[in-house]
Scaffold this motif. Structure first.
Motif, PDB file in Angstrom:
ATOM      1  N   LEU A 168       0.850  -1.179   0.000  1.00  0.00           N
ATOM      2  CA  LEU A 168       0.000   0.000   0.000  1.00  0.00           C
ATOM      3  C   LEU A 168       0.890   1.234   0.000  1.00  0.00           C
ATOM      4  CD1 LEU A 168      -3.011   0.961   0.230  1.00  0.00           C
ATOM      5  CD2 LEU A 168      -2.589   1.177   2.691  1.00  0.00           C
ATOM      6  N   LEU A 169       0.734   2.068  -1.029  1.00  0.00           N
ATOM      7  CA  LEU A 169       1.530   3.291  -1.176  1.00  0.00           C
ATOM      8  C   LEU A 169       0.683   4.499  -0.826  1.00  0.00           C
ATOM      9  CD1 LEU A 169       4.170   4.725  -2.296  1.00  0.00           C
ATOM     10  CD2 LEU A 169       2.891   4.927  -4.445  1.00  0.00           C
ATOM     11  N   ILE A 170       1.193   5.335   0.069  1.00  0.00           N
ATOM     12  CA  ILE A 170       0.547   6.580   0.463  1.00  0.00           C
ATOM     13  C   ILE A 170       1.553   7.700   0.276  1.00  0.00           C
ATOM     14  CG2 ILE A 170      -0.646   7.819   2.316  1.00  0.00           C
ATOM     15  CD1 ILE A 170      -0.058   4.115   2.655  1.00  0.00           C
ATOM     16  N   SER A 171       1.105   8.814  -0.268  1.00  0.00           N
ATOM     17  CA  SER A 171       2.048   9.906  -0.476  1.00  0.00           C
ATOM     18  C   SER A 171       1.394  11.242  -0.178  1.00  0.00           C
ATOM     19  CB  SER A 171       2.578   9.907  -1.913  1.00  0.00           C
ATOM     20  OG  SER A 171       3.601  10.859  -2.056  1.00  0.00           O
ATOM     21  N   GLY A 172       2.089  12.056   0.623  1.00  0.00           N
ATOM     22  CA  GLY A 172       1.584  13.355   1.023  1.00  0.00           C
ATOM     23  C   GLY A 172       2.535  14.481   0.663  1.00  0.00           C
ATOM     24  N   TYR A 173       1.995  15.669   0.582  1.00  0.00           N
ATOM     25  CA  TYR A 173       2.728  16.859   0.147  1.00  0.00           C
ATOM     26  C   TYR A 173       3.869  17.215   1.085  1.00  0.00           C
ATOM     27  CZ  TYR A 173       3.201  21.671  -1.664  1.00  0.00           C
ATOM     28  OH  TYR A 173       3.670  22.833  -2.218  1.00  0.00           O
ATOM     29  N   TRP A 174       3.628  17.123   2.391  1.00  0.00           N
ATOM     30  CA  TRP A 174       4.607  17.614   3.357  1.00  0.00           C
ATOM     31  C   TRP A 174       5.554  16.530   3.845  1.00  0.00           C
ATOM     32  CZ3 TRP A 174       4.701  22.716   3.596  1.00  0.00           C
ATOM     33  CH2 TRP A 174       3.545  23.413   3.276  1.00  0.00           C
ATOM     34  N   GLY A 196       3.431  13.498  -3.253  1.00  0.00           N
ATOM     35  CA  GLY A 196       2.219  13.767  -4.005  1.00  0.00           C
ATOM     36  C   GLY A 196       1.360  14.807  -3.314  1.00  0.00           C
ATOM     37  N   LEU A 197       0.328  15.270  -4.004  1.00  0.00           N
ATOM     38  CA  LEU A 197      -0.611  16.201  -3.387  1.00  0.00           C
ATOM     39  C   LEU A 197      -2.043  15.747  -3.662  1.00  0.00           C
ATOM     40  CD1 LEU A 197      -1.301  18.732  -1.812  1.00  0.00           C
ATOM     41  CD2 LEU A 197      -1.113  20.046  -3.918  1.00  0.00           C
ATOM     42  N   MET A 198      -2.589  16.098  -4.837  1.00  0.00           N
ATOM     43  CA  MET A 198      -3.970  15.739  -5.150  1.00  0.00           C
ATOM     44  C   MET A 198      -4.080  14.623  -6.178  1.00  0.00           C
ATOM     45  SD  MET A 198      -5.661  19.581  -5.328  1.00  0.00           S
ATOM     46  CE  MET A 198      -4.322  20.330  -6.273  1.00  0.00           C
ATOM     47  N   SER A 199      -3.130  14.537  -7.084  1.00  0.00           N
ATOM     48  CA  SER A 199      -3.237  13.647  -8.229  1.00  0.00           C
ATOM     49  C   SER A 199      -3.055  12.188  -7.832  1.00  0.00           C
ATOM     50  CB  SER A 199      -2.189  14.034  -9.277  1.00  0.00           C
ATOM     51  OG  SER A 199      -2.282  13.214 -10.413  1.00  0.00           O
ATOM     52  N   ALA A 200      -4.023  11.339  -8.195  1.00  0.00           N
ATOM     53  CA  ALA A 200      -3.915   9.907  -7.920  1.00  0.00           C
ATOM     54  C   ALA A 200      -2.949   9.257  -8.906  1.00  0.00           C
ATOM     55  CB  ALA A 200      -5.287   9.248  -8.022  1.00  0.00           C
ATOM     56  N   PRO A 201      -2.108   8.324  -8.441  1.00  0.00           N
ATOM     57  CA  PRO A 201      -1.094   7.714  -9.303  1.00  0.00           C
ATOM     58  C   PRO A 201      -1.646   6.586 -10.161  1.00  0.00           C
ATOM     59  CG  PRO A 201      -0.902   6.846  -7.091  1.00  0.00           C
ATOM     60  CD  PRO A 201      -1.993   7.882  -7.045  1.00  0.00           C
TER      61      PRO A 201
END
Length: 406
Positions: A260-266, A290-295
């Motif tokens: 499970l990959l999770i990515s946040g801006y900060w 990442g920010l808003m765009s789903a991969p």
């Protein structure tokens, strides 16, 4: 392969190509894969079929059958949110339904953030202030309506409710941070509460159901934890702490191959190896944000928009970065955005709508990306379009338009 199964696969492919009934498509995974794409598609200038004036909003467009759905907000003569339904062929407005709202001091107080979910002839929606509705998708008649703030103690986050409704069997799942429940399940036919689950307040990410080790899990990313819930009961399977600055848990997590990959801006990306409890496989706090765009994902490689370096390709299992596009596909700014889908996954062909309203065709491979064509189809937008058949339906803060692509 049985004849029945073959027929099921053919009908499923046709449905996936012709309809876009919920957030990120038929399976909420960014797969379009239309049939009969001509060899010269990238050189064919899109033809606008129709354009309709609408008001502002960030919510994506959805399409089911011959109808297109979108949400917006009007400020006068009174402040309301609306669901608008248009004929997909002509653009004729078929119906609209509105309800009173007050955005107050909400940041980026433009309009609704979520997409209408069309399932079994019903339209399910969640407004930025927490009003949830079920409508007859043909007539717009309200079947049930509930204010999740007043009824369930949901707390409006800084930028408003943004997660789109998820339909699971007889339930509609809403990520609203209700009192004693990050996600609340309502009976989809009546709006009656069935369960609440998870400790987090509301984030901005649409929940998703994954299948891991023969077990269905509802993944709901909140501002403090990555949460796995039992979608049947709301029981917490596990929590993984990931406290996010300003609570911006936005981009949809990606699940493949037990990871499970999770990515946040900060705070960057985390890859969790799932088991009875998740363990950290790798993390990158600086180079994959990442920010808003789903991969998107294919053959072990993730394609994701980074906050500063544009689209990046990296290995899911290791986090090894393979390439970056240096902000060529969408404008570089503090809030980069693109809506990215697989157009012909077997050929590594993808399509995207960037923040400038440009439709871009591109091939995505582990060793490179190649731009094939670029066409201006709408004004600036963060909203996800609907890709259906040989058409795209896109919205800005001023218009909804339909384009034939070949």
């Amino acid at each position: 392969m049985t004849k029945f199964f073959a027929a099921f696969l053919i009908s499923s492919v046709a449905f996936a190509a012709e309809d876009w009934p919920r957030w990120r498509g038929p399976n909420s995974d960014g797969r379009w894969n239309p049939q009969d794409i001509p060899a010269d598609f990238a050189r064919k200038e899109p033809v606008r079929l129709w354009k309709k004036d609408i008001s502002a909003g960030f919510g994506g467009v959805t399409k089911s059958g011959n109808r297109v759905y979108v949400m917006d907000r009007l400020k006068t003569p009174r402040e309301v949110e609306r669901i608008l339904c248009f004929d997909a062929e002509s653009g004729r407005e078929i119906w609209q339904q509105s309800w009173d709202v007050s955005y107050g001091g909400m940041d980026y107080a433009t309009g609704p953030r979520s997409s209408v979910n069309i399932t079994d002839g019903r339209a399910y929606a969640l407004g930025a202030t927490g009003v949830a509705l079920c409508l007859d998708a043909e007539t717009g008649q309200v079947i049930w309506q509930v204010d999740t703030v007043k009824t369930f103690g949901a707390k409006i986050p800084t930028w408003g409710f943004a997660a789109s409704p998820v339909i699971d069997d007889t339930r509609v799942l809403l990520h609203v941070g209700a009192k004693a429940g990050s996600v609340i399940a309502l009976e989809k036919s009546t709006g009656k509460e069935l369960w609440r689950g998870g400790p987090d307040p509301a984030g901005y990410c649409t929940p998703e159901i994954i299948q891991h080790a023969s077990t269905r899990q509802l993944i709901a990313w909140g501002p403090e934890n990555i949460q796995s819930l039992d979608p049947d009961s709301g029981r917490v399977n596990w929590l993984y702490p990931y406290k996010i600055t300003y609570g911006v848990s936005i981009a949809q997590p990606l699940y493949h191959d037990g990871i499970l990959l999770i990515s946040g801006y900060w705070h960057g990306a985390k890859a969790l190896q799932l088991g009875k409890s998740p363990s950290l496989l790798w993390e990158n706090q600086k180079d994959i944000c990442g920010l808003m765009s789903a991969p998107l994902f294919k053959d072990g490689v993730v394609y994701m928009l980074d906050k500063t370096r544009g689209l990046r390709a990296f290995e899911l299992k290791t986090g090894k970065i393979l390439w970056s596009d240096d902000n060529k596909l969408t404008p570089k700014n503090s809030n980069p955005q693109m809506s990215l889908v697989w157009m012909q996954e077997s050929s590594n062909l993808a399509a995207l709508l960037n923040a400038d309203g440009e439709l871009v065709y591109v091939t995505l491979k582990p060793d490179k990306r190649e731009e094939l064509g670029r066409w201006q189809i709408i004004g600036k937008t963060w909203a996800h379009p609907a890709f259906a058949g040989n058409r795209i339906f896109a919205r800005s803060d001023k218009e909804l338009s339909a384009w034939q692509l070949w």
